[in-house]
Structures are given as structure tokens and as C-alpha cells.
Design a protein around this motif. Structure first.
Motif, PDB file in Angstrom:
ATOM      1  N   ALA A   1       0.829  -1.210   0.000  1.00 24.90           N
ATOM      2  CA  ALA A   1       0.000   0.000   0.000  1.00 24.90           C
ATOM      3  C   ALA A   1       0.865   1.262   0.000  1.00 24.90           C
ATOM      4  O   ALA A   1       0.543   2.256  -0.671  1.00 24.90           O
ATOM      5  N   ALA A   2       1.971   1.243   0.753  1.00 26.62           N
ATOM      6  CA  ALA A   2       2.851   2.411   0.812  1.00 26.62           C
ATOM      7  C   ALA A   2       3.500   2.677  -0.540  1.00 26.62           C
ATOM      8  O   ALA A   2       3.593   3.835  -0.992  1.00 26.62           O
ATOM      9  N   ILE A   3       3.951   1.617  -1.224  1.00 29.53           N
ATOM     10  CA  ILE A   3       4.556   1.795  -2.547  1.00 29.53           C
ATOM     11  C   ILE A   3       3.508   2.293  -3.541  1.00 29.53           C
ATOM     12  O   ILE A   3       3.764   3.201  -4.339  1.00 29.53           O
ATOM     13  N   GLU A   4       2.315   1.712  -3.492  1.00 29.94           N
ATOM     14  CA  GLU A   4       1.251   2.132  -4.411  1.00 29.94           C
ATOM     15  C   GLU A   4       0.852   3.586  -4.161  1.00 29.94           C
ATOM     16  O   GLU A   4       0.612   4.352  -5.111  1.00 29.94           O
ATOM     17  N   ALA A   5       0.786   3.994  -2.891  1.00 27.25           N
ATOM     18  CA  ALA A   5       0.424   5.383  -2.574  1.00 27.25           C
ATOM     19  C   ALA A   5       1.490   6.346  -3.081  1.00 27.25           C
ATOM     20  O   ALA A   5       1.173   7.403  -3.639  1.00 27.25           O
ATOM     21  N   GLN A   6       2.763   5.992  -2.905  1.00 29.38           N
ATOM     22  CA  GLN A   6       3.839   6.848  -3.385  1.00 29.38           C
ATOM     23  C   GLN A   6       3.826   6.938  -4.907  1.00 29.38           C
ATOM     24  O   GLN A   6       4.031   8.016  -5.482  1.00 29.38           O
TER      25      GLN A   6
ATOM     26  N   ALA B   1       2.704  10.069  -9.801  1.00 27.05           N
ATOM     27  CA  ALA B   1       1.989  10.194 -11.069  1.00 27.05           C
ATOM     28  C   ALA B   1       1.105  11.432 -11.087  1.00 27.05           C
ATOM     29  O   ALA B   1       1.013  12.140 -12.098  1.00 27.05           O
ATOM     30  N   ARG B   2       0.460  11.714  -9.953  1.00 23.33           N
ATOM     31  CA  ARG B   2      -0.419  12.891  -9.879  1.00 23.33           C
ATOM     32  C   ARG B   2       0.390  14.178  -9.999  1.00 23.33           C
ATOM     33  O   ARG B   2       0.004  15.110 -10.701  1.00 23.33           O
TER      34      ARG B   2
END
Length: 402
Positions: free
Chosen positions: A387-392, A397-398
Motif C-alpha cells: 500500500a505504501a509503494i502504491e500510494a507513493q 503520477a499525480r
């Protein structure tokens, strides 16, 4: 009417833009209408409890600074306006105006029809059988150790399928601890920080023989069970000894389709499990073989004939049907159409979600050698790292798109 099941990713950016906001029931709730026409309702008390302003949440870690008791009874919305994709709500009797991110609200919307049958699985889970073949999550040991994106891809595969392999690792003792360190920590048990899986004289566990083992989950006699198991190959020149995995969730789905009452019995009544194979150790648990969350989500399989104790929590009137369902679940698990088989080479390892995927081993001969090391870890660490990698990645990307 409430919206049907959906994901915020299912609709385009323009359709997700706020079109209008309405106050409902004298301020007890608000309704957000999106440009695409979808409508989502939220209660005032829920919105106030889930505010992200610095008086409600700690800026550094996001933890709540207030309790529900700090929010006044009768909290309601007295004013609401939308600015772009920001929602501004004024709460009474506090007289406070708080801003909300509309995308966050949409991702956490609860205004939807829920008609899911008992035994439903989370959307990030994909159940499988032997047709999965070689399409399993595989990654290179060194690559996932240095590349966070590659690690996330492998962990996401483990989350989806409940198991995964690593190849190209060192054929050295304790290398499995490096696998656990990729995402979390080893869970030490009475077997130690890790344990050896090879033939022993007078073994304390049948895993330490050359006998074949029925597909099973490990340590059902613990509460809570270790949620991950890692097995790492150091030597494997023996004839046979292939590893097998079976998706317990798919097995439960098959049982539910064939015998709804049997499925219900295995979810409603507790089995008992016990281990007392070592001096000073007597582990016992009382849990269902097929465990559901209160809303019917399938969350855990416990199946291990070697560790099963006498079943005493099923009424006399249900026991015959319970055993019939237990037998049929075992037959489904033993069905070759359910299993994925592979043989580990030295330096290769695999990880299983021990709350879902059963693992097994074909018997092997005394010729040659077979030496694996195993350890346990916990799934919360794996999911947290992912989850931490995906959030980063999402943040990066944003920011790149702005």
C-alpha cells in the motif's frame, strides 16, 4: 436510490467532477451529484467523524485527535457548497466549516446496494484452480531487493493469487529471512525463528519426513494463525518432493455451489485444532474451517487433518451433515484439477497466504537430498509495504500530471 457496486476508477475524470451538493433531512445528510449523474449520500455524523482538518487529524500521521464523544450529539450540516472538486460543509452546533476532497469521499462511499452472497471475496482477490498453470507471480530475488516497483508488482500478485515465487536467490542458509525482510518481519514460534524441512529420525512433525502431505494450511492450532509462510529451497536432488498449492477460497466456492448447506455448516460451527508434539507445548484453537466476516466476506480457511482435534461444537442434529461437508471439502482440495504444482530449485522460494492457500508436498525417496528452510511472517506487513509503494506511485503520477 443507492448506487450499485462500483469503483471510482470505473468512471472518467469528467464524470467524477462534482455537479451539485444538496442538504438532506434537515442537515442529517448531504447528497453529492456528479457530472456523470451518479448520486452519493453521506450522513453528517459520518462526514464529521471523517474530517481531515488539523483539528480532527494529526497532520503528520493522520490519526484522529478527537473521539466520537467529542462530536456533539445532533451534529448536522447547515451549509454546503462545492468549489471544483472540493466540498465545504458547515457543521452545527460547532459552527465549523470543513473542506473535503470529493475523490476521497467517492473512494469511501458507502451508499450502494449490497447483494453479495455469503462467501464473497474482495475485488483485489482472484480465485484459481489448476488452469492457472504457470501464470503465477514470479520475480527475481535480486531485482525485488533493489527495485521498489518490481517488489510492488510481485507483492500485488501475492495479494491477488495468495502465493508467489522468487527465483535467482542465494542457496545459503537463512536466506529466507531476507525474503521476509522485503516486506515485514519474521513471526517467531515454538519452532524457532525458522525451521528446517528435511527428513529426521523420530520427527516431531510429519513435515520432517519424506512422506507426501495432503494440502493444508499451517498451524491452525494457533490463534491467530501465522498469516504468511515462506519456504526456501537449499537442496533438492531427491526424486519427487514437488510442491503443490491449492486455492482454499476456490475450494470453498466450489463447496458452496455444490452444497450450500454444507458450506453454511462449515462457516457456522467451529472446528478444533491441537498440537502437542514438543515438550512444554500444547497449542489449541477453536475456529471454523471456513471463516466469514460478519458481512459474509470469505476471510480464512483452516484445513489440516494432521492437527484436527475432536469436533465438539456441532449439534447432534447437524453432525452427520457437517462431516459430509468436511469430507467433500477434502475431496475438492485433493482434486488434481485444483492444484498448481512446481519443483523448487536451490535458491528458489515461495510464499503462501496461510489464511487462504493450502500447500502440499508429494512424497520423495531417500536417494538424493531435499532441504528447505521455512519461516512465518504476517500479511499486515506485506499489505502495508504494498500500500505504501502504491500510494507513493500514485502521488508521483499525480504530481507529474499537474
Amino acid at each position: 436510490m443507492p448506487e450499485a457496486e462500483w469503483s471510482v476508477e470505473d468512471i472518467g475524470w469528467e464524470e467524477r467532477m462534482l455537479d451539485k451538493v444538496d442538504i438532506l433531512d434537515g442537515g442529517e445528510g448531504v447528497a453529492l451529484t456528479l457530472a456523470g449523474g451518479a448520486r452519493h449520500r453521506f450522513h453528517a455524523i459520518w462526514l464529521r467523524d471523517n474530517a481531515w482538518d488539523d483539528k480532527t487529524r494529526a497532520p503528520g500521521n493522520g490519526q484522529r485527535l478527537i473521539t466520537l464523544g467529542d462530536i456533539p450529539r445532533g451534529t448536522h450540516v447547515s451549509a454546503a457548497r462545492a468549489e471544483g472538486n472540493r466540498l465545504h460543509l458547515t457543521f452545527q452546533p460547532e459552527g465549523r466549516t470543513i473542506a473535503y476532497d470529493a475523490d476521497w469521499l467517492l473512494r469511501h462511499s458507502y451508499d450502494k446496494v449490497s447483494a453479495r452472497p455469503a462467501g464473497w471475496t474482495a475485488p483485489e482477490i482472484e480465485t484459481w484452480d489448476a488452469s492457472l498453470g504457470t501464470n503465477i507471480p514470479v520475480a527475481d530475488f535480486a531485482t525485488v531487493g533493489r527495485d521498489r516497483s518490481a517488489l510492488a508488482g510481485w507483492l500485488a500478485g501475492v495479494r491477488r493469487y495468495g502465493f508467489g515465487k522468487l527465483v535467482g536467490g542465494p542457496a545459503e542458509a537463512e536466506a529466507l529471512l531476507k525474503v521476509a525482510a522485503l516486506f515485514g518481519y519474521v513471526r517467531e514460534t515454538n519452532y524457532g525463528t525458522y525451521f528446517e524441512v528435511r527428513t529426521e529420525v523420530n520427527p516431531t512433525n510429519l513435515a520432517y519426513t519424506g512422506l507426501g502431505l495432503q494440502a493444508h494450511t499451517d498451524n491452525p492450532y494457533r490463534d491467530p494463525v501465522p498469516t504468511l509462510q515462506i519456504l526456501y529451497c537449499l537442496e533438492n536432488s531427491a526424486e519427487g518432493g514437488e510442491n503443490m498449492v491449492v486455492d482454499g477460497f476456490r475450494a470453498a466456492e466450489r463447496l458452496r455451489a455444490e452444497n450450500p448447506r454444507g458450506f453454511e455448516l462449515l462457516t457456522r460451527h467451529c472446528a478444533r485444532f491441537e498440537y502437542a508434539g514438543s515438550e512444554g507445548v500444547c497449542l489449541r484453537s477453536r475456529r471454523p474451517m471456513i471463516e466469514l466476516a460478519p458481512d459474509g466476506e470469505l476471510i480464512c480457511i483452516r484445513f489440516n487433518n494432521r492437527s484436527a482435534a475432536a469436533i465438539t461444537d456441532v449439534p447432534y442434529e447437524d453432525m452427520a451433515d457437517y462431516y459430509a461437508a468436511y469430507r467433500r471439502l477434502g475431496e475438492i482440495i485433493d482434486d488434481e484439477a485444483m492444484e498448481v504444482t512446481f519443483k523448487l530449485a536451490p535458491g528458489e522460494s515461495f510464499i503462501v497466504d496461510n489464511t487462504r492457500v493450502l500447500h502440499a508436498r508429494k512424497g520423495y525417496s531417500g536417494a538424493g537430498s531435499r532441504w528447505l528452510q521455512g519461516c512465518y511472517a504476517d500479511k499486515d506487513g506485506l499489505l502495508s509495504t504494498l500500500a505504501a509503494i502504491e500510494a507513493q506511485s500514485a502521488t508521483t503520477a499525480r504530481e507529474a500530471a499537474e
